[in-house]
Design a protein around this motif. Structure first.
Motif, PDB file in Angstrom:
ATOM      1  N   UNK A   1      43.601  30.509  57.017  1.00 24.79           N
ATOM      2  CA  UNK A   1      43.512  31.361  55.843  1.00 24.79           C
ATOM      3  C   UNK A   1      44.616  31.192  54.828  1.00 24.79           C
ATOM      4  N   UNK A   2      45.536  30.279  55.068  1.00 24.44           N
ATOM      5  CA  UNK A   2      46.667  30.081  54.159  1.00 24.44           C
ATOM      6  C   UNK A   2      46.531  28.717  53.481  1.00 24.44           C
ATOM      7  N   UNK A   3      46.649  28.710  52.156  1.00 24.76           N
ATOM      8  CA  UNK A   3      46.645  27.466  51.393  1.00 24.76           C
ATOM      9  C   UNK A   3      48.066  26.902  51.422  1.00 24.76           C
ATOM     10  N   UNK A   4      48.299  25.756  52.105  1.00 22.17           N
ATOM     11  CA  UNK A   4      49.664  25.209  52.194  1.00 22.17           C
ATOM     12  C   UNK A   4      50.307  24.960  50.832  1.00 22.17           C
ATOM     13  N   UNK A   5      49.496  24.717  49.816  1.00 16.63           N
ATOM     14  CA  UNK A   5      50.047  24.456  48.483  1.00 16.63           C
ATOM     15  C   UNK A   5      50.720  25.696  47.901  1.00 16.63           C
ATOM     16  N   UNK A   6      50.408  26.882  48.442  1.00 13.92           N
ATOM     17  CA  UNK A   6      51.013  28.107  47.915  1.00 13.92           C
ATOM     18  C   UNK A   6      52.376  28.394  48.538  1.00 13.92           C
ATOM     19  N   UNK A   7      52.759  27.668  49.571  1.00 18.35           N
ATOM     20  CA  UNK A   7      54.056  27.876  50.213  1.00 18.35           C
ATOM     21  C   UNK A   7      55.125  27.089  49.464  1.00 18.35           C
ATOM     22  N   UNK A   8      56.301  27.653  49.360  1.00 23.70           N
ATOM     23  CA  UNK A   8      57.373  27.010  48.602  1.00 23.70           C
ATOM     24  C   UNK A   8      57.815  25.722  49.273  1.00 23.70           C
ATOM     25  N   UNK A   9      57.721  24.603  48.559  1.00 22.68           N
ATOM     26  CA  UNK A   9      58.163  23.328  49.136  1.00 22.68           C
ATOM     27  C   UNK A   9      59.608  22.989  48.791  1.00 22.68           C
ATOM     28  N   UNK A  10      60.341  23.929  48.204  1.00 17.72           N
ATOM     29  CA  UNK A  10      61.687  23.637  47.730  1.00 17.72           C
ATOM     30  C   UNK A  10      62.763  24.178  48.659  1.00 17.72           C
ATOM     31  N   UNK A  11      63.848  23.427  48.732  1.00 17.80           N
ATOM     32  CA  UNK A  11      65.036  23.839  49.461  1.00 17.80           C
ATOM     33  C   UNK A  11      66.152  23.997  48.432  1.00 17.80           C
ATOM     34  N   UNK A  12      67.065  24.924  48.699  1.00 20.69           N
ATOM     35  CA  UNK A  12      68.088  25.264  47.708  1.00 20.69           C
ATOM     36  C   UNK A  12      69.487  25.102  48.288  1.00 20.69           C
ATOM     37  N   UNK A  13      70.394  24.614  47.442  1.00 18.09           N
ATOM     38  CA  UNK A  13      71.815  24.519  47.760  1.00 18.09           C
ATOM     39  C   UNK A  13      72.572  25.138  46.600  1.00 18.09           C
TER      40      UNK A  13
END
Length: 175
Positions: free
Chosen positions: A5-17
């Protein structure tokens, strides 16, 4: 595509420093690369020369020219990964130009010229690698979240759930 039920494209693909600079901060965002197709259009993987042996023609992976070509290839691949992964940060490169493969390896020089220390550059590189790898720590965290199952949403409140001992005027709160 949906998974449970989850669209993987809607999950944040970014990492932050976030790197401190006195009272200010510099924020780096990195995104994992889906593939290296674009890289290979610019930089094809070197092919080792052939040498004749008693078994016939075989690839000579120990050829010095081939080893040098592979070293250059590996440096350009890492440089491409750094430049492309950091695109969400909006870096305006001085000498490393995304459209010029010959300049990609100058990304570290650009950071040094901008005043970043070797340790900070290492952290930035680590962020890029983190965005582009799936390590055991990430898998473990994902398993733990999965095993906890769906968590009920916390009930929102309109204010304090307990009475304060005093108010700004100094009068006691009445319950």
């Amino acid at each position: 595509m949906k998974i449970a039920g989850v669209d993987p494209a809607t999950l944040s693909p970014e990492y932050t420093l976030v790197l401190p600079r006195g009272e200010d901060v510099i924020v780096f965002k990195a995104r994992g690369l889906p593939d290296f197709d674009e890289f290979h259009k610019f930089v094809p993987e070197p092919i080792p020369p052939k040498k004749m042996t008693r078994d016939g023609l075989v690839a000579d992976a120990n050829n010095l020219d081939y080893k040098n070509d592979m070293e250059i290839y590996a440096k350009r691949r890492l440089a491409y990964m750094v430049i492309k992964s950091l695109e969400p940060t909006g870096i305006e490169w001085e000498t490393a130009k995304p459209e010029d493969p010959g300049s990609w390896t100058k990304w570290e020089d650009d950071f040094k010229a901008a005043g970043f220390t070797q340790i900070e550059i290492g952290r930035i590189t680590g962020l890029v690698l983190e965005a582009n790898c799936l390590d055991e720590a990430k898998l473990k965290q994902a398993r733990e979240v999965f095993l906890r199952g769906p968590q009920p949403a916390s009930e929102g409140t309109d204010g304090l759930t307990i009475e304060p001992a005093s108010t700004p005027s100094g009068d006691l709160a009445q319950g």
